[in-house]
Motif scaffolding. Structure first.
Motif, mmCIF file in Angstrom:
data_model
loop_
_atom_site.group_PDB
_atom_site.id
_atom_site.type_symbol
_atom_site.label_atom_id
_atom_site.label_comp_id
_atom_site.label_asym_id
_atom_site.label_seq_id
_atom_site.Cartn_x
_atom_site.Cartn_y
_atom_site.Cartn_z
ATOM 1 N N ILE A 94 0.862 -1.186 0.000
ATOM 2 C CA ILE A 94 0.000 0.000 0.000
ATOM 3 C C ILE A 94 0.894 1.229 0.000
ATOM 4 O O ILE A 94 1.572 1.525 0.987
ATOM 5 C CB ILE A 94 -0.924 0.028 1.230
ATOM 6 N N GLN A 95 0.898 1.947 -1.105
ATOM 7 C CA GLN A 95 1.724 3.147 -1.204
ATOM 8 C C GLN A 95 0.912 4.386 -0.831
ATOM 9 O O GLN A 95 -0.184 4.600 -1.368
ATOM 10 C CB GLN A 95 2.272 3.305 -2.616
ATOM 11 N N GLY A 96 1.444 5.190 0.048
ATOM 12 C CA GLY A 96 0.770 6.397 0.490
ATOM 13 C C GLY A 96 1.021 7.565 -0.437
ATOM 14 O O GLY A 96 1.385 8.668 -0.005
ATOM 15 N N MET A 128 -2.739 4.670 -2.366
ATOM 16 C CA MET A 128 -3.700 5.256 -1.450
ATOM 17 C C MET A 128 -3.233 6.675 -1.106
ATOM 18 O O MET A 128 -2.811 6.955 0.019
ATOM 19 C CB MET A 128 -3.825 4.402 -0.183
ATOM 20 N N ALA A 145 -2.736 6.413 4.099
ATOM 21 C CA ALA A 145 -2.162 5.065 4.062
ATOM 22 C C ALA A 145 -1.627 4.646 5.426
ATOM 23 O O ALA A 145 -1.774 3.496 5.841
ATOM 24 C CB ALA A 145 -1.052 4.998 3.016
ATOM 25 N N HIS A 147 -4.474 3.732 7.621
ATOM 26 C CA HIS A 147 -5.005 2.451 7.157
ATOM 27 C C HIS A 147 -4.154 1.295 7.685
ATOM 28 O O HIS A 147 -4.689 0.298 8.188
ATOM 29 C CB HIS A 147 -5.028 2.432 5.628
ATOM 30 N N GLY A 190 3.092 -1.479 4.188
ATOM 31 C CA GLY A 190 2.873 -0.072 3.912
ATOM 32 C C GLY A 190 4.160 0.585 3.441
ATOM 33 O O GLY A 190 5.242 0.306 3.959
#
Length: 356
Positions: free
Chosen positions: A45-47, A80, A88, A91, A103
């Motif tokens: 999940i990339q912020g 995200m 992110a 999350h 993450g």
């Protein structure tokens, strides 16, 4: 090749090198079991949005990561963006850890939490860390050419310069606020809410006037700005002191505008946030054996002799590595003088800059 001098300076900033023994891992094959990760998919999940320097850094690591995880899982990326990476991070904090979601958060992750940024619903101590390949960094502040701000005197005197950033609390926002505080600038306007590539597009369109950005990102994505002098460059920030970029070696360093010990403490605290880079994280309740597998795999990636060249080709800069065990220790032992934290909180906030 890895720049050893830069790594040595990074070690000084982190105060001490940690030499703990790796956590022993059970050999699934020896137990007659298939590795946990065999046939599975890990989601990163990339912020941030796709295509920027943060995306390229994360992909450079995961390109190598799968071969060092027993079972060789598939790794996919999801994006995200929101709040400069806060969406992110929140999350990941609320996610049940199963070892299948990693993450990749922004460099503002630390600062936002410690300075009490708006929208922060996580605690940095309550993650497992897998390290980062972008500790340190070199930043430059630039203005669009047609603004006519060609020197520091004009930068100080020109009112209402619009400075772009990803979000309030993001490292690029914070260091721009510190520049405005130290210089000082005259009634600057800070405009947040962009992805990194969007800031540069907004500057080219005249919607924004300026920004702080990593120098390698400028040279990789917009080399003509330097070669053809399409932007005016004013100030550099070396996260690791002495870590200069030859293209910008003539620029004054941000610390040269500090006047007091308090000023220097402010800048050093902001530097310490960036030393951890854009970390890879796992939820706190991730099973310990899976944390150990992933930490071991990232360590092997960073030690892979082919990784530095691949990273530089992909990202445009040498990797500056923080290994998982070092990052865990650094996060938990970060010094936070209350009075300095409170002042930096005001400078890094959304309100008017405090008086000097």
């Amino acid at each position: 090749m890895i720049n050893r001098a830069r790594l040595n300076r990074l070690a000084v900033i982190l105060i001490v090198a940690f030499c703990g023994s790796p956590v022993p891992l059970l050999d699934s094959a020896a137990l007659g079991q298939a590795p946990f990760y065999q046939g599975k998919t890990i989601t990163v999940i990339q912020g941030r949005g796709p295509g920027g320097s943060g995306d390229m850094r994360a992909r450079a690591i995961t390109q190598f990561l799968t071969k060092y995880i027993p079972g060789n899982p598939t790794i996919v990326h999801e994006f995200m963006p929101g709040g400069g990476g806060l969406k992110a991070a929140n999350h990941m904090y609320n996610l049940k850890g199963d070892g299948l979601t990693i993450g990749s958060v922004s460099s503002g992750f630390m600062a936002s939490a410690i300075l009490g940024g708006t929208g922060v619903n996580y605690q940095v101590e309550k993650f497992h860390y897998l390290g980062a390949a972008d500790a340190g960094g070199h930043y430059v502040f630039y203005t669009r050419k047609d603004l006519g701000v060609t020197n520091l005197e004009k930068l100080r005197a020109t009112p209402g310069i619009r400075i772009g950033a990803q979000s309030v609390g993001h490292s690029n926002y914070n260091i721009a606020r510190l520049l405005a505080f130290f210089l000082p600038m005259k009634d600057p306007r800070f405009v947040a809410g962009y992805a990194s590539p969007e800031i540069d597009l907004a500057i080219e369109r005249g919607e924004l006037d300026s920004r702080f950005n990593q120098s390698y990102s400028v040279l990789q994505n917009n080399p003509e700005w330097v070669e053809k002098k399409l932007m005016d460059f004013h100030v550099a920030l070396e996260i690791i002191k002495g870590d200069k970029n030859p293209k910008f070696a003539h620029l004054p360093e941000l610390e040269s505008f500090t006047k007091t010990e308090r000023d220097r403490q402010l800048l050093n605290l902001q530097r310490s946030f960036r030393v951890t880079g854009s970390p890879l994280i796992l939820p706190l309740d991730t099973p310990k054996d899976r944390v150990a597998i992933l930490q071991s795999a990232v360590t092997k990636v960073f030690k892979d002799p082919e990784f530095p060249n691949y990273f530089k080709k992909t990202v445009g800069d040498d990797p500056e590595l923080v290994f998982p065990e070092v990052m865990d220790k650094a996060v938990k032992e970060l010094k936070r003088p209350p009075e300095v934290v409170e002042l930096l909180k005001k400078i890094a906030g959304a309100g008017a800059l405090p008086p000097r």
